[in-house]
Design a protein around this motif. Structure first.
Motif, PDB file in Angstrom:
ATOM      1  N   ASN A  69       0.803  -1.219   0.000  1.00  0.00           N
ATOM      2  CA  ASN A  69       0.000   0.000   0.000  1.00  0.00           C
ATOM      3  C   ASN A  69       0.838   1.271   0.000  1.00  0.00           C
ATOM      4  N   MET A  70       2.145   1.151   0.056  1.00  0.00           N
ATOM      5  CA  MET A  70       3.029   2.314   0.182  1.00  0.00           C
ATOM      6  C   MET A  70       3.286   2.988  -1.155  1.00  0.00           C
ATOM      7  N   PRO A  71       3.678   4.262  -1.085  1.00  0.00           N
ATOM      8  CA  PRO A  71       4.195   4.892  -2.302  1.00  0.00           C
ATOM      9  C   PRO A  71       5.398   4.089  -2.802  1.00  0.00           C
ATOM     10  N   ARG A  72       5.598   4.069  -4.105  1.00  0.00           N
ATOM     11  CA  ARG A  72       6.605   3.200  -4.739  1.00  0.00           C
ATOM     12  C   ARG A  72       8.007   3.345  -4.127  1.00  0.00           C
ATOM     13  N   GLU A  73       8.471   4.583  -3.923  1.00  0.00           N
ATOM     14  CA  GLU A  73       9.828   4.792  -3.410  1.00  0.00           C
ATOM     15  C   GLU A  73       9.991   4.224  -1.996  1.00  0.00           C
ATOM     16  N   LEU A  74       8.997   4.430  -1.152  1.00  0.00           N
ATOM     17  CA  LEU A  74       9.060   3.909   0.213  1.00  0.00           C
ATOM     18  C   LEU A  74       8.927   2.390   0.214  1.00  0.00           C
ATOM     19  N   ALA A  75       8.103   1.858  -0.668  1.00  0.00           N
ATOM     20  CA  ALA A  75       7.957   0.405  -0.779  1.00  0.00           C
ATOM     21  C   ALA A  75       9.280  -0.238  -1.203  1.00  0.00           C
ATOM     22  N   ALA A  76       9.984   0.383  -2.149  1.00  0.00           N
ATOM     23  CA  ALA A  76      11.276  -0.154  -2.607  1.00  0.00           C
ATOM     24  C   ALA A  76      12.283  -0.161  -1.466  1.00  0.00           C
ATOM     25  N   TRP A  77      12.319   0.925  -0.690  1.00  0.00           N
ATOM     26  CA  TRP A  77      13.234   0.994   0.452  1.00  0.00           C
ATOM     27  C   TRP A  77      12.874  -0.066   1.489  1.00  0.00           C
ATOM     28  N   SER A  78      11.587  -0.227   1.750  1.00  0.00           N
ATOM     29  CA  SER A  78      11.130  -1.221   2.729  1.00  0.00           C
ATOM     30  C   SER A  78      11.507  -2.630   2.287  1.00  0.00           C
ATOM     31  N   LYS A  79      11.380  -2.887   0.994  1.00  0.00           N
ATOM     32  CA  LYS A  79      11.769  -4.191   0.457  1.00  0.00           C
ATOM     33  C   LYS A  79      13.273  -4.421   0.663  1.00  0.00           C
ATOM     34  N   GLU A  80      14.072  -3.367   0.488  1.00  0.00           N
ATOM     35  CA  GLU A  80      15.519  -3.473   0.726  1.00  0.00           C
ATOM     36  C   GLU A  80      15.803  -3.843   2.180  1.00  0.00           C
ATOM     37  N   GLN A  81      15.010  -3.308   3.110  1.00  0.00           N
ATOM     38  CA  GLN A  81      15.216  -3.629   4.529  1.00  0.00           C
ATOM     39  C   GLN A  81      14.947  -5.110   4.775  1.00  0.00           C
ATOM     40  N   ARG A  82      13.889  -5.630   4.158  1.00  0.00           N
ATOM     41  CA  ARG A  82      13.597  -7.068   4.278  1.00  0.00           C
ATOM     42  C   ARG A  82      14.734  -7.898   3.703  1.00  0.00           C
ATOM     43  N   GLU A  83      15.234  -7.482   2.540  1.00  0.00           N
ATOM     44  CA  GLU A  83      16.319  -8.224   1.892  1.00  0.00           C
ATOM     45  C   GLU A  83      17.592  -8.169   2.719  1.00  0.00           C
ATOM     46  N   ASP A  84      17.895  -7.006   3.299  1.00  0.00           N
ATOM     47  CA  ASP A  84      19.074  -6.884   4.162  1.00  0.00           C
ATOM     48  C   ASP A  84      18.954  -7.798   5.378  1.00  0.00           C
ATOM     49  N   PHE A  85      17.743  -7.871   5.940  1.00  0.00           N
ATOM     50  CA  PHE A  85      17.520  -8.738   7.092  1.00  0.00           C
ATOM     51  C   PHE A  85      17.696 -10.205   6.694  1.00  0.00           C
ATOM     52  N   ALA A  86      17.099 -10.590   5.577  1.00  0.00           N
ATOM     53  CA  ALA A  86      17.186 -11.977   5.108  1.00  0.00           C
ATOM     54  C   ALA A  86      18.633 -12.374   4.799  1.00  0.00           C
ATOM     55  N   ALA A  87      19.421 -11.417   4.314  1.00  0.00           N
ATOM     56  CA  ALA A  87      20.815 -11.697   3.961  1.00  0.00           C
ATOM     57  C   ALA A  87      21.755 -11.608   5.166  1.00  0.00           C
ATOM     58  N   GLY A  88      21.232 -11.209   6.305  1.00  0.00           N
ATOM     59  CA  GLY A  88      22.069 -11.105   7.500  1.00  0.00           C
ATOM     60  C   GLY A  88      22.801  -9.783   7.638  1.00  0.00           C
ATOM     61  N   HIS A  89      22.500  -8.814   6.768  1.00  0.00           N
ATOM     62  CA  HIS A  89      23.147  -7.499   6.853  1.00  0.00           C
ATOM     63  C   HIS A  89      22.472  -6.605   7.894  1.00  0.00           C
ATOM     64  N   LEU A  90      21.238  -6.916   8.221  1.00  0.00           N
ATOM     65  CA  LEU A  90      20.480  -6.192   9.242  1.00  0.00           C
ATOM     66  C   LEU A  90      20.176  -7.202  10.337  1.00  0.00           C
ATOM     67  N   LYS A  91      20.831  -7.035  11.471  1.00  0.00           N
ATOM     68  CA  LYS A  91      20.713  -8.008  12.556  1.00  0.00           C
ATOM     69  C   LYS A  91      19.746  -7.506  13.635  1.00  0.00           C
ATOM     70  N   LYS A  92      19.199  -8.438  14.392  1.00  0.00           N
ATOM     71  CA  LYS A  92      18.253  -8.070  15.449  1.00  0.00           C
ATOM     72  C   LYS A  92      18.886  -7.181  16.508  1.00  0.00           C
ATOM     73  N   SER A  93      20.191  -7.192  16.608  1.00  0.00           N
ATOM     74  CA  SER A  93      20.884  -6.357  17.592  1.00  0.00           C
ATOM     75  C   SER A  93      21.102  -4.927  17.094  1.00  0.00           C
ATOM     76  N   ASP A  94      20.838  -4.655  15.824  1.00  0.00           N
ATOM     77  CA  ASP A  94      21.040  -3.319  15.262  1.00  0.00           C
ATOM     78  C   ASP A  94      19.934  -2.362  15.684  1.00  0.00           C
ATOM     79  N   ASP A  95      20.289  -1.109  15.880  1.00  0.00           N
ATOM     80  CA  ASP A  95      19.290  -0.079  16.175  1.00  0.00           C
ATOM     81  C   ASP A  95      18.287   0.037  15.039  1.00  0.00           C
ATOM     82  N   ARG A  96      18.751  -0.141  13.806  1.00  0.00           N
ATOM     83  CA  ARG A  96      17.839  -0.048  12.663  1.00  0.00           C
ATOM     84  C   ARG A  96      16.749  -1.106  12.774  1.00  0.00           C
ATOM     85  N   TYR A  97      17.100  -2.321  13.143  1.00  0.00           N
ATOM     86  CA  TYR A  97      16.114  -3.389  13.320  1.00  0.00           C
ATOM     87  C   TYR A  97      15.127  -3.009  14.415  1.00  0.00           C
ATOM     88  N   SER A  98      15.654  -2.537  15.528  1.00  0.00           N
ATOM     89  CA  SER A  98      14.803  -2.166  16.654  1.00  0.00           C
ATOM     90  C   SER A  98      13.806  -1.080  16.267  1.00  0.00           C
TER      91      SER A  98
END
Length: 115
Positions: A69-98
């Motif tokens: 439901n997001m605007p395209r640019e925000l949706a693309a960024w959000s998808k990148e966050q999911r991909e970073d998490f899945a790839a292990g680049h965004l860890k549960k201990s990171d402030d960004r994850y929190s």
């Protein structure tokens, strides 16, 4: 000056002496708790903070963080966050994850709200 204040806020958080209300205020504006690794460009960190700020606004207005439901640019960024998490680049201990998790961000897909 301002640099010392930034250092103090980060240091107080690490020591556990930063009040909950102050942290909530700083989180709400997308305060960057982590400094980039030595030699890393800060542009990426600044860009992340800006996109996060847009996500906060979207979540407050819409009540969810569902990508479809997001605007395209925000949706693309959000998808990148999911991909970073899945790839292990965004860890549960990171402030960004929190920060994302507190908004109800779906790391594994959208929630039923907003669909």
């Amino acid at each position: 000056g301002f640099g010392k204040w930034l250092w103090d806020m980060r240091n107080n958080k690490k020591k556990g002496t930063l009040g909950k209300a102050k942290r909530a205020q700083l989180d709400a504006i997308g305060f960057c708790w982590e400094l980039p690794p030595k030699g890393a460009k800060t542009d990426a960190l600044i860009a992340w903070g800006k996109k996060y700020g847009l996500l906060v606004k979207y979540q407050q207005e819409m009540g969810h963080c569902n990508i479809r439901n997001m605007p395209r640019e925000l949706a693309a960024w959000s998808k990148e966050q999911r991909e970073d998490f899945a790839a292990g680049h965004l860890k549960k201990s990171d402030d960004r994850y929190s920060k994302l998790n507190k908004l109800g961000f779906g790391f594994f897909g959208d929630t039923k709200e907003g669909l």
